[in-house]
Design a protein around this motif. Structure first.
Motif, PDB file in Angstrom:
ATOM      1  N   THR A 116       0.845  -1.193   0.000  1.00 44.61           N
ATOM      2  CA  THR A 116       0.000   0.000   0.000  1.00 44.61           C
ATOM      3  C   THR A 116       0.877   1.238   0.000  1.00 44.61           C
ATOM      4  O   THR A 116       2.105   1.155   0.200  1.00 44.61           O
ATOM      5  CB  THR A 116      -0.918   0.020   1.236  1.00 44.61           C
ATOM      6  N   ASP A 117       0.258   2.373  -0.230  1.00 45.00           N
ATOM      7  CA  ASP A 117       0.953   3.657  -0.200  1.00 45.00           C
ATOM      8  C   ASP A 117       0.622   4.395   1.089  1.00 45.00           C
ATOM      9  O   ASP A 117      -0.442   4.191   1.688  1.00 45.00           O
ATOM     10  CB  ASP A 117       0.547   4.520  -1.404  1.00 45.00           C
ATOM     11  N   PHE A 118       1.525   5.246   1.460  1.00 43.32           N
ATOM     12  CA  PHE A 118       1.330   6.040   2.674  1.00 43.32           C
ATOM     13  C   PHE A 118       0.129   6.970   2.489  1.00 43.32           C
ATOM     14  O   PHE A 118       0.025   7.711   1.517  1.00 43.32           O
ATOM     15  CB  PHE A 118       2.592   6.853   2.967  1.00 43.32           C
ATOM     16  N   GLY A 119      -0.830   6.905   3.429  1.00 44.57           N
ATOM     17  CA  GLY A 119      -1.998   7.760   3.385  1.00 44.57           C
ATOM     18  C   GLY A 119      -3.166   7.225   2.595  1.00 44.57           C
ATOM     19  O   GLY A 119      -4.218   7.876   2.537  1.00 44.57           O
ATOM     20  N   SER A 120      -3.032   6.065   1.997  1.00 39.88           N
ATOM     21  CA  SER A 120      -4.127   5.498   1.207  1.00 39.88           C
ATOM     22  C   SER A 120      -5.040   4.649   2.089  1.00 39.88           C
ATOM     23  O   SER A 120      -4.737   4.390   3.262  1.00 39.88           O
ATOM     24  CB  SER A 120      -3.566   4.653   0.059  1.00 39.88           C
ATOM     25  N   ASN A 121      -6.160   4.202   1.522  1.00 34.60           N
ATOM     26  CA  ASN A 121      -7.092   3.316   2.209  1.00 34.60           C
ATOM     27  C   ASN A 121      -6.882   1.882   1.742  1.00 34.60           C
ATOM     28  O   ASN A 121      -6.675   1.635   0.551  1.00 34.60           O
ATOM     29  CB  ASN A 121      -8.535   3.744   1.952  1.00 34.60           C
ATOM     30  N   VAL A 122      -6.956   0.938   2.673  1.00 35.51           N
ATOM     31  CA  VAL A 122      -6.669  -0.462   2.393  1.00 35.51           C
ATOM     32  C   VAL A 122      -7.840  -1.309   2.873  1.00 35.51           C
ATOM     33  O   VAL A 122      -8.421  -1.039   3.931  1.00 35.51           O
ATOM     34  CB  VAL A 122      -5.364  -0.915   3.075  1.00 35.51           C
ATOM     35  N   THR A 123      -8.162  -2.377   2.090  1.00 33.61           N
ATOM     36  CA  THR A 123      -9.193  -3.335   2.468  1.00 33.61           C
ATOM     37  C   THR A 123      -8.554  -4.718   2.583  1.00 33.61           C
ATOM     38  O   THR A 123      -7.875  -5.168   1.650  1.00 33.61           O
ATOM     39  CB  THR A 123     -10.325  -3.370   1.446  1.00 33.61           C
ATOM     40  N   ILE A 124      -8.785  -5.370   3.731  1.00 30.89           N
ATOM     41  CA  ILE A 124      -8.239  -6.710   3.969  1.00 30.89           C
ATOM     42  C   ILE A 124      -9.412  -7.681   4.106  1.00 30.89           C
ATOM     43  O   ILE A 124     -10.334  -7.446   4.888  1.00 30.89           O
ATOM     44  CB  ILE A 124      -7.363  -6.732   5.236  1.00 30.89           C
ATOM     45  N   ASN A 125      -9.367  -8.758   3.319  1.00 31.27           N
ATOM     46  CA  ASN A 125     -10.457  -9.726   3.311  1.00 31.27           C
ATOM     47  C   ASN A 125     -10.289 -10.755   4.433  1.00 31.27           C
ATOM     48  O   ASN A 125      -9.165 -11.101   4.824  1.00 31.27           O
ATOM     49  CB  ASN A 125     -10.519 -10.452   1.971  1.00 31.27           C
TER      50      ASN A 125
END
Length: 228
Positions: free
Chosen positions: A23-32
């Motif tokens: 991921t990138d710094f400051g982005s939003n992440v979704t983990i399944n």
């Protein structure tokens, strides 16, 4: 809570399947979550810290239960218990698990979250530099406060020593002056008494002469017969 943490230790140590997610710094992440469960726990593992229980998800429309209110701004849950991380920073990096709430406990496959190499040197270094500056400022503030306290204490000690020295010297001078006055007062009556004794001495030689002359006159008067 301690029992859950102990179970997490045992289960995490027994699992080895870990998938990486960039991921990138400051982005939003979704983990399944690959568990087909109605309720799950979401867990974060950051070595060497113990596992952190983030939240417990329920079937919709019930909102999740957060173990810490600070997690509400950072984590949320979507359909099928997918965990959403908002505005990712270095604090959210680590290995994520979902675990069913029933018994026996069961963990999903883990997901290791870390930054892309392209964004890690710039953003992370900037954040690290800011944290380092803040730590240095805090340390300097502590040093300045301690130095001011030490200087104040030293000034108080010096003022106390000067007062003790001046008061002691003054008392010594007053005591010596008092002793001198006492000695002078003791010597002065003796001198006056001696002067009085000197003035009280009499010339007994003159007294004897007067006594003799008076005796002679009285004898002569006794012998002087009346004239016929």
């Amino acid at each position: 809570m301690k029992i859950i943490q102990l179970q997490l230790y045992v289960l995490i140590c027994c699992r080895a399947a870990v998938s990486d997610q960039l991921t990138d710094f400051g982005s939003n992440v979704t983990i399944n979550c690959d568990l087909d469960e109605n309720e799950v726990y979401w867990i974060l593992l950051k070595t060497p810290d113990p596992p952190t229980l983030i939240l417990r998800s329920f079937p919709t429309p019930i909102s999740p239960f957060y173990t810490n209110n600070a997690f509400r701004k950072k984590y949320s849950v979507q359909f099928k218990h997918r965990l959403v991380i908002n505005n990712v920073t270095s604090d959210e990096l680590g290995v994520y698990y979902c675990m069913k709430t029933g018994t026996p406990p069961k963990l999903s496959n883990s997901t290791r979250l870390h930054f892309n190499e392209s964004t890690q040197p710039t953003e992370c270094l900037n954040q690290t530099a800011v944290e380092f500056i803040d730590q240095n400022q805090t340390q300097w503030q502590i040093i300045i406060i301690i130095s001011a306290l030490m200087n104040g204490l030293l000034l108080i000690v010096l003022i106390g020593l000067v007062k003790v020295f001046v008061v002691g010297k003054r008392r010594s001078t007053e005591q010596s002056q008092l002793n001198t006055d006492i000695q002078q007062n003791q010597v002065r009556p003796i001198e006056e008494h001696q002067e009085q004794l000197q003035y009280a001495t009499m010339d007994f030689s003159k007294l004897r002469r007067n006594i003799r002359s008076s005796q002679i006159n009285s004898t002569y008067a006794a012998l002087n017969l009346p004239k016929s």
